[in-house]
Design an enzyme around this catalytic site. Sequence first.
Site, PDB file in Angstrom:
ATOM      1  N   HIS A  25      39.865  40.883  37.123  1.00  0.00           N
ATOM      2  CA  HIS A  25      39.575  42.322  36.741  1.00  0.00           C
ATOM      3  C   HIS A  25      38.558  42.995  37.507  1.00  0.00           C
ATOM      4  O   HIS A  25      38.910  44.003  38.173  1.00  0.00           O
ATOM      5  CB  HIS A  25      39.011  42.374  35.292  1.00  0.00           C
ATOM      6  N   GLU A  26      37.290  42.316  37.751  1.00  0.00           N
ATOM      7  CA  GLU A  26      36.047  43.069  38.482  1.00  0.00           C
ATOM      8  C   GLU A  26      36.498  43.536  40.090  1.00  0.00           C
ATOM      9  O   GLU A  26      36.345  44.270  40.608  1.00  0.00           O
ATOM     10  CB  GLU A  26      34.955  42.314  38.345  1.00  0.00           C
ATOM     11  N   HIS A  29      38.225  46.493  40.438  1.00  0.00           N
ATOM     12  CA  HIS A  29      37.436  47.550  40.522  1.00  0.00           C
ATOM     13  C   HIS A  29      36.817  47.696  41.933  1.00  0.00           C
ATOM     14  O   HIS A  29      36.632  48.613  42.650  1.00  0.00           O
ATOM     15  CB  HIS A  29      36.370  47.427  39.441  1.00  0.00           C
TER      16      HIS A  29
END
Length: 377
Positions: A25-26, A29
């Site tokens: 997920h990170e 980003h």
Amino acid sequence: MEIISNILYYIVPFVVLLGVLVFVHELGHFLVARALGVKVDEFSLGFGKELWGRNDKKGTRWKVCAVPLGGYCKFFGDEDASSVSESEKLNSLSDEEKKHVFQLMPPSRRILIALAGPAANYLFAILVFAAIFWSFGKMTFPPVVGEVISGGAAEKAGILKDDRILEINGKKINDFNDIRYEVDLAVDGKVEVVVQRGDAVKTLNFVLEKIDASEGENSENVRPMLGIKSVNVVELDQEPLSLAEAVRDASVETWDITVATLRGVGQMLTGKRGGEDVGGIIRIAELSGDISKQSGWIDFVVFMALLSINLGLINLFPIPLLDGGHIVICFLEMVTRRELSPSFKEALFRSGFVLIMALMIYATWNDVARLINRWFA
């Protein structure tokens, strides 16, 4: 020995599971932020005291922290991991530094960065499903009884946990979803169920019992049901697909899971379904441990993909502090063509924090109650 066994089967798989999903997920980003010129100060797995860390050539601090219950990307100019910034500090930056601040980016770029995390979770799930379909064949959820609902027709008829449903009213059952379809077609609620128990095959004739699927008071959800729940395992049909077919079917599977999840959330919001299925960190640890202890690695990887979809979907909800909340704020700024006031943003983030904490407390309450029932069952 039992303590060591529990650590191996519950804590270690849970930490690995959560670590992979948070990293994916990170990383979404991070990669999009870097590509759009945003400087990333920190990339953290976990919270609290730093256990390990190193700086890359562009100044990002990659670190692993003591509490493995999440993670974050901290962008340049942010006061904390939720991408909240103080206007006074932003104003003190040079013009060159302001070019790399997330909060000073155009709303369209901030939307792309916010979307990248959930998108990475979805892409991860599709890749996992595609790899399994391509290597081993399509997966199905077997018609095996994982739990018999107390007071239901199945319990009264003598159906037991781990029984495999072979037929209902003469129709072959290949997947757990087939059970509900055939039950809904039953005339006058009468069913003939063929089950396999070990090497024995039994035929049971009985009438369905009406059960409130939501365990609430909404009569619309009370209907004739068999009274069983599924197991947390998958089976493979041993007919590998081509790469193109695997990617296609993996995308369809991911979409279907998303739709089913949204339908469940909608039922909870409208009162057609109770909130007992809402689970948190404890529930994830319990399920990951059960699967690692009782099933194979494929079931664990599939469970990881399912959670990745849920993580991506939840983060798209329009709640301040979540990615969806950031997207809504950016969209409002695009429509109004002006930045929302810092005080208004702060109020939104605080309300989002309160809501998220309330959901976490509720989920933890459900988890603890479920564990107590499990221990004393």
